[in-house]
Write a protein that holds these residues in place. Structure first.
Motif, short mmCIF file in Angstrom:
data_model
loop_
_atom_site.label_atom_id
_atom_site.label_comp_id
_atom_site.label_asym_id
_atom_site.label_seq_id
_atom_site.Cartn_x
_atom_site.Cartn_y
_atom_site.Cartn_z
N ARG A 190 0.59 6.71 0.52
CA ARG A 190 1.52 5.96 0.69
C ARG A 190 1.38 4.62 0.03
O ARG A 190 2.30 4.25 -0.71
N THR A 191 0.34 3.97 -0.22
CA THR A 191 0.08 2.56 -0.75
C THR A 191 0.49 2.71 -2.25
O THR A 191 1.22 2.00 -2.95
N ARG B 181 -9.47 -2.01 7.45
CA ARG B 181 -9.06 -3.46 6.80
C ARG B 181 -7.66 -3.74 7.14
O ARG B 181 -7.36 -4.90 7.08
N ARG C 160 -7.08 5.00 12.43
CA ARG C 160 -7.72 6.03 12.32
C ARG C 160 -9.23 5.78 12.14
O ARG C 160 -9.33 4.67 11.51
N ARG D 41 -6.57 -0.79 -5.88
CA ARG D 41 -7.38 -0.45 -4.82
C ARG D 41 -8.80 0.11 -5.10
O ARG D 41 -8.83 0.55 -6.13
N PRO E 130 -1.05 2.28 10.49
CA PRO E 130 -0.88 2.32 9.08
C PRO E 130 -0.53 3.44 8.42
O PRO E 130 -0.31 3.60 7.18
N LEU E 131 -1.10 4.73 8.90
CA LEU E 131 -1.00 6.06 8.31
C LEU E 131 -2.18 6.14 7.12
O LEU E 131 -2.11 5.01 6.83
N PRO E 132 -2.72 7.21 6.90
CA PRO E 132 -2.46 8.68 7.54
C PRO E 132 -3.08 8.63 8.93
O PRO E 132 -4.32 7.91 9.19
N GLN F 275 -12.51 5.31 10.14
CA GLN F 275 -12.33 5.34 8.77
C GLN F 275 -13.73 5.86 8.20
O GLN F 275 -14.69 5.19 7.70
N HIS G 143 -6.40 -5.76 3.29
CA HIS G 143 -5.22 -5.05 2.66
C HIS G 143 -3.97 -5.80 3.08
O HIS G 143 -3.07 -5.41 3.94
C1 NCD Z 1 -4.92 2.44 5.53
C2 NCD Z 1 -6.00 2.07 4.18
O1 NCD Z 1 -5.99 2.84 3.41
O2 NCD Z 1 -6.68 1.12 4.82
N1 NCD Z 1 -3.86 3.07 5.04
C3 NCD Z 1 -2.83 2.55 4.37
O3 NCD Z 1 -3.04 1.98 3.35
N2 NCD Z 1 -1.47 3.00 4.76
C4 NCD Z 1 -5.42 2.92 6.61
C5 NCD Z 1 -6.34 4.25 6.63
O4 NCD Z 1 -6.42 4.61 5.68
O5 NCD Z 1 -6.75 4.61 7.69
#
Ligand code: NCD
Length: 340
Positions: free
Chosen positions: A58-59, A173, A234, A108, A273-275, A236, A136
């Motif tokens: 997504r990001t 984050r 989720r 990232r 925030p997904l996933p 991590q 984030h």
């Molecule tokens: C998050 C991340 O990467 O920190 N996802 C995101 O950016 N949408 C959360 C995650 O991975 O659980």
């Protein structure tokens, strides 16, 4: 007010409430372009360096989409192993080189502080797309934008609301950055639900308390879900010393429709925030919530494009020129009609 033009976006601590409200007004103005009612070419010729040295869907894609929707071009690199960082190149050198190929960089990286280190070598604005378990900021901005919209839909604001954050609050984050942003608002009740071992870092708890918010720390879901917003996360697993350790916590706090009916308010908004981890041993947000109108997770992801468009427009100083470079959309599109 924070001066966006030419600035790095590394941490939510850079913002005050006025700058956030300014950014959100720009995000609102991006809707016709994101919904394909109109196009804009305001960033025609500009290049985004989209550097993702850690897994992302997504990001990464929403940064690229946001830039494309403003008429700019995207150069992308993904994976740490396939980059020269794996050959021992420093973040500084990588930044010096890649910043001469781009007008703005989104990045990232798995290490905390790495994006700020990279920014010291960059000659163009750098936007943090997540640095390890640290921050984030763009996710927190889109989360806050979503909270504001969802609260408005219920004739409520952010001040005075109750938010419950659930899951891996130690390594997540997104929750670190979101809680720091919420410190700009007033009289919140913030409930932190996690196993004691995955508790929110002390630094963030102190910030919440110093902002004068009520902070409740618990290991129980029951009795704490009657909030305006429930923000699920989720485990991590990639940040744990071993997968076995992550397995100890996976599936500990699950939300499904029957738990929602029993413990939430009738209009509690669910965010993530997904996933979401949909494997049967995790399943922190069950698919049986998909038809619940208060499940805001896909609206939240959609808002990511608007907020990232706003950030690009503001850091490149074109936020007032967007509609001057408009044209029509020639192809079939029903994107403005999404329901959930
Ligand atoms: C998050 C991340 O990467 O920190 N996802 C995101 O950016 N949408 C959360 C995650 O991975 O659980």
């Amino acid at each position: 007010m924070f001066k966006f033009e030419g600035a790095n976006i590394l941490s939510v601590q850079q913002f005050d409430r006025e700058s956030i409200e300014y950014l959100f007004r720009i995000a609102d103005a991006m809707q016709p372009y994101a919904h394909r009612h109109k196009r804009t070419h305001v960033l025609d010729g500009a290049i985004l360096g989209n550097l993702f040295f850690e897994a992302s869907t997504r990001t990464r894609v929403s940064f690229g989409t946001a830039f494309n929707l403003l008429g700019g071009h995207v150069r992308e690199t993904t994976g740490l192993k396939s980059s020269a960082l794996a050959k021992g190149e420093s973040l500084y050198d990588t930044a010096r080189v890649l910043s001469s190929y781009s007008d703005v960089i989104a990045m990232r990286h798995p290490d905390s502080g790495s994006v700020a280190e990279f920014a010291t070598g960059s000659r163009v604005p750098v936007i943090n797309g997540g640095d390890g378990a640290n921050e984030h900021p763009t996710q927190a901005l889109l989360d806050l934008y979503t909270i504001q919209k969802e609260q408005h839909a219920h004739q409520l604001g952010i001040d005075g609301m109750h938010i419950a954050l659930i899951g891996d609050l130690k390594y997540g984050r997104t929750v670190h950055s979101l809680c720091q942003l919420l410190c700009l608002y007033k009289d919140l009740k913030i409930t932190l639900i996690s196993p004691a071992e995955l508790a929110m870092p002390d630094k963030v708890i102190s910030a919440i308390e110093n902002a004068g918010h009520q902070c409740i720390i618990t290991e129980q879901l029951e009795g704490h879900l009657d909030a305006d917003i429930v923000y699920q996360t989720r485990i991590q697993q990639e940040r744990f010393p071993s997968e076995q350790e992550a397995n100890l916590y996976r599936g500990r706090f699950r939300l499904n429709q029957s738990i929602y009916t029993k413990h939430c308010k009738s209009n509690t908004v669910i965010m993530h925030p997904l996933p979401r981890d949909s494997r049967s041993d995790a399943n922190e947000l069950d698919n049986d919530l998909n038809l619940n109108p208060n499940l805001a997770i896909f609206r939240q992801a959609d808002n990511g494009v608007l907020v990232r468009m706003a950030l690009f427009a503001a850091t490149l100083g074109v936020e007032n020129l967007v509609n001057r470079y408009e044209s029509e959309v020639r192809w079939y599109s029903n994107k403005g009609n999404t329901v959930n």
